[in-house]
Design a protein around this motif. Structure first.
Motif, PDB file in Angstrom:
ATOM      1  N   GLY A 194      44.481  10.837 -14.400  1.00  0.00           N
ATOM      2  CA  GLY A 194      44.826  11.602 -13.139  1.00  0.00           C
ATOM      3  C   GLY A 194      46.043  12.412 -13.296  1.00  0.00           C
ATOM      4  N   LEU A 195      47.072  11.744 -14.060  1.00  0.00           N
ATOM      5  CA  LEU A 195      48.490  12.402 -14.325  1.00  0.00           C
ATOM      6  C   LEU A 195      48.070  13.761 -14.803  1.00  0.00           C
ATOM      7  N   LEU A 196      47.274  13.696 -15.874  1.00  0.00           N
ATOM      8  CA  LEU A 196      47.088  15.099 -16.437  1.00  0.00           C
ATOM      9  C   LEU A 196      46.278  16.081 -15.850  1.00  0.00           C
ATOM     10  N   TYR A 197      45.431  15.476 -14.649  1.00  0.00           N
ATOM     11  CA  TYR A 197      44.691  16.409 -13.762  1.00  0.00           C
ATOM     12  C   TYR A 197      45.705  17.172 -12.806  1.00  0.00           C
ATOM     13  N   ILE A 198      46.828  16.427 -12.434  1.00  0.00           N
ATOM     14  CA  ILE A 198      47.764  17.013 -11.475  1.00  0.00           C
ATOM     15  C   ILE A 198      48.583  17.995 -12.257  1.00  0.00           C
ATOM     16  N   VAL A 199      48.758  17.406 -13.784  1.00  0.00           N
ATOM     17  CA  VAL A 199      49.695  18.264 -14.559  1.00  0.00           C
ATOM     18  C   VAL A 199      48.849  19.808 -14.599  1.00  0.00           C
ATOM     19  N   ASP A 200      47.577  19.543 -14.786  1.00  0.00           N
ATOM     20  CA  ASP A 200      46.673  20.791 -15.092  1.00  0.00           C
ATOM     21  C   ASP A 200      46.729  21.689 -13.952  1.00  0.00           C
ATOM     22  N   VAL A 247      56.190  19.767 -22.033  1.00  0.00           N
ATOM     23  CA  VAL A 247      55.935  18.997 -20.679  1.00  0.00           C
ATOM     24  C   VAL A 247      56.429  17.479 -21.089  1.00  0.00           C
ATOM     25  N   ALA A 248      56.981  16.870 -20.188  1.00  0.00           N
ATOM     26  CA  ALA A 248      57.679  15.449 -20.431  1.00  0.00           C
ATOM     27  C   ALA A 248      57.029  14.648 -19.617  1.00  0.00           C
ATOM     28  N   LEU A 249      56.502  13.451 -20.110  1.00  0.00           N
ATOM     29  CA  LEU A 249      55.601  12.551 -19.068  1.00  0.00           C
ATOM     30  C   LEU A 249      56.155  11.331 -19.135  1.00  0.00           C
ATOM     31  N   VAL A 263      57.974  18.289 -15.766  1.00  0.00           N
ATOM     32  CA  VAL A 263      58.302  16.799 -16.013  1.00  0.00           C
ATOM     33  C   VAL A 263      57.463  16.162 -14.823  1.00  0.00           C
ATOM     34  N   CYS A 264      56.366  15.228 -15.191  1.00  0.00           N
ATOM     35  CA  CYS A 264      55.416  14.768 -14.197  1.00  0.00           C
ATOM     36  C   CYS A 264      55.640  13.425 -14.626  1.00  0.00           C
ATOM     37  N   GLU A 265      55.907  12.345 -13.661  1.00  0.00           N
ATOM     38  CA  GLU A 265      56.004  10.890 -13.636  1.00  0.00           C
ATOM     39  C   GLU A 265      54.738  10.200 -13.569  1.00  0.00           C
ATOM     40  N   PRO A 324      56.726  13.842  -8.493  1.00  0.00           N
ATOM     41  CA  PRO A 324      56.998  12.428  -8.645  1.00  0.00           C
ATOM     42  C   PRO A 324      55.981  11.454  -8.852  1.00  0.00           C
ATOM     43  N   GLY A 325      56.280  10.108  -9.048  1.00  0.00           N
ATOM     44  CA  GLY A 325      55.188   9.177  -9.559  1.00  0.00           C
ATOM     45  C   GLY A 325      54.362   9.034  -8.402  1.00  0.00           C
TER      46      GLY A 325
END
Ligand code: NDP
Length: 444
Positions: free
Chosen positions: A212-218, A313-315, A339-341, A364-365
């Motif tokens: 999910g984190l990577l879907y939002i980064v995308d 990109v920092a995660l 940067v995505c938490e 943010p997370g």
């Protein structure tokens, strides 16, 4: 003095001994300012800010258990049921020595907004214990989990409060807790999520937070005219979130070069070998020092340091307050674009502001890691239906939820004149739905 400031002062005086909780409330209140100003009279007379920061219920209990030598050990258990305006309480159980009431309250408070952002009918809660599963035998972990659930089972249920995993609580712990709940309550129901597939778990739940984190980064990168393809990614942590974030980042064409655990971090310039990390962490529950045995050309460093590695990109995917102001400066100096938490509140307020002021895209997370709880809610739906969906079905719903969250937080930030400030966008979008429900329910 305005309503927000007045309320924040009162909360700071009352909970001066709860720094993590105050940090979370301060960050949320600062970005809610435009919404509150617009509705100040109504919110003040309805005591919205006072009510939304005071949990519905805080349960603290003794957890006695017998270790392998026959000695009785005692830990403290917590469940903070924060807000159930839009659905049953939902949020994980953290097992880590750093757990205390302030940490659980900050996590529960954040969870209220995160769960609202998913668009699913779930309220916010959080729990856990200062028990450390590290170094304990399976029998000891079982003894702890059974004792913990013996008390917790009085307060939870499929329609009231549905806990899940978090740091230190994985499939093994959820299994022991589910077994004890079923035994005491005599109910076979979806009272926990993150369950094993043979007893009601959902496909893709394990992967959900990281994917999910990577879907939002995308979605974020596409919205800014670029993509993850060919980008260098640094990740902290080597647990559930970090591992599946690394997996999806690689699938989307990124190169992940770091991971870390509580003792040190690895740098692999050729890209992290995830099969090796999975074997070390998921199978053998060992330290990252062993990674060098699999990849002799990699580096292992004691302590912290991943944010000093040049990246696009920092995660942050390990724990709270792990990305500090000096780390933010390093990231900016090295040209990071986003940067995505993955973790909850890994970036301090100071570091967040520095990143935003220097043009780094920051999610943010509570938005970026919402895929975990969203998929937990999908697990609840499957349990209610007594059906199991395929991996592809769950994954595609997760993808839809995350792109929706991105659209909502981007839209909310723009609506209130703060375009691109996704911290404000997430807080505003999450807050509005919960407050509408609170207003409808009256003084409760
Ligand atoms: P895990 O326990 O699976 O992994 C946590 C990782 O972070 C481990 O590598 C651990 O090191 C490291 N870590 C933990 N505490 C510290 C510390 N104090 N200092 C340095 N490193 C530390 O947890 P998850 O991956 O599940 O959770 C990570 C974060 O993501 C947490 O903030 C959690 O609240 C959040 N989160 C998790 C969700 C989920 O679905 N799992 C959903 C949403 C948010 P070691 O290997 O040495 O233990």
């Amino acid at each position: 003095m305005g309503y927000t400031e007045k309320t924040l002062d009162a909360i700071r005086a009352k909970y001066a001994h709860q720094p993590e909780f105050l940090q979370a409330v301060t960050e949320v209140f600062e970005s809610l300012e435009p919404v509150i100003t617009k509705n100040e009279k109504l919110y003040e007379s309805e005591a919205i800010l006072e009510r939304i920061t005071e949990p519905d219920r805080q349960i603290i209990f003794r957890v006695p258990w017998v270790d392998d030598s026959g000695k009785i050990r005692v830990n403290t258990g917590y469940r903070v049921q924060f807000n159930n305006s839009i659905g049953p309480y939902k949020g994980g159980l953290r097992l880590h020595p750093s757990v205390n009431l302030s940490v659980i309250k900050f996590l529960g408070f954040e969870q209220v907004f995160k769960n609202s952002l998913t668009g699913l009918p779930i309220g916010g809660g959080k729990g856990g214990s200062d028990f450390d599963p590290k170094g304990k035998s399976d029998r000891e972990v079982m003894a702890f989990c059974q004792s913990f659930m013996t008390e917790l089972c009085k307060y939870i249920g499929a329609d009231t409060d549905v806990p899940a995993g978090d740091i230190g609580t994985g499939a093994r712990e959820i299994g022991y807790m589910f077994g004890q709940y079923k035994r005491i309550r005599g109910l076979y129901e979806g009272v926990l999520t993150g369950k094993g597939l043979s007893y009601g778990g959902s496909l893709a739940r394990t992967e959900a937070t990281g994917y999910g984190l990577l879907y939002i980064v995308d979605a974020l990168l596409k919205d800014h005219g670029t993509s993850l393809d060919g980008k260098t990614v640094v990740i902290s942590g080597a647990g559930n979130v970090a591992i599946y974030a690394a997996e999806k980042a690689t699938a989307l064409g990124g190169k992940v070069v770091t991971m870390s655990d509580s003792t040190g971090w690895i740098y692999d310039k050729d890209g992290i070998d995830l099969a090796a990390v999975k074997e070390i962490k998921e199978v053998r529950r060992a330290r990252l020092t062993e990674y060098k045995n699999y990849r002799p050309n990699s580096e292992y460093h004691e302590g912290r340091g991943v944010w000093g590695v040049k990246c696009d990109v920092a995660l942050p995917c390990a724990t709270q307050n792990e990305l500090l102001i000096d780390d933010a400066k390093e990231l900016v100096k090295n040209g990071a674009i986003a940067v995505c938490e993955g973790a909850n509140m890994p970036t301090t307020i100071e570091a967040t502001k520095y990143l935003q002021e220097n043009g780094v895209l920051f999610i943010p997370g509570k938005a970026a890691n919402a895929g975990g709880v969203a998929t937990s809610a999908l697990e609840m739906s499957q349990n209610s239906e007594r059906l199991s969906w395929t991996f592809e079905e769950v994954d595609s719903k997760l993808h839809g939820i995350m792109t929706n969250i991105y659209a909502n937080i981007a839209g909310a930030s723009e609506e209130f004149g703060m375009k691109g400030n996704y911290v404000a966008g997430a807080n505003i979008a999450g807050f509005k739905k919960v407050v509408d429900a609170m207003l409808a329910h009256g003084a409760c």
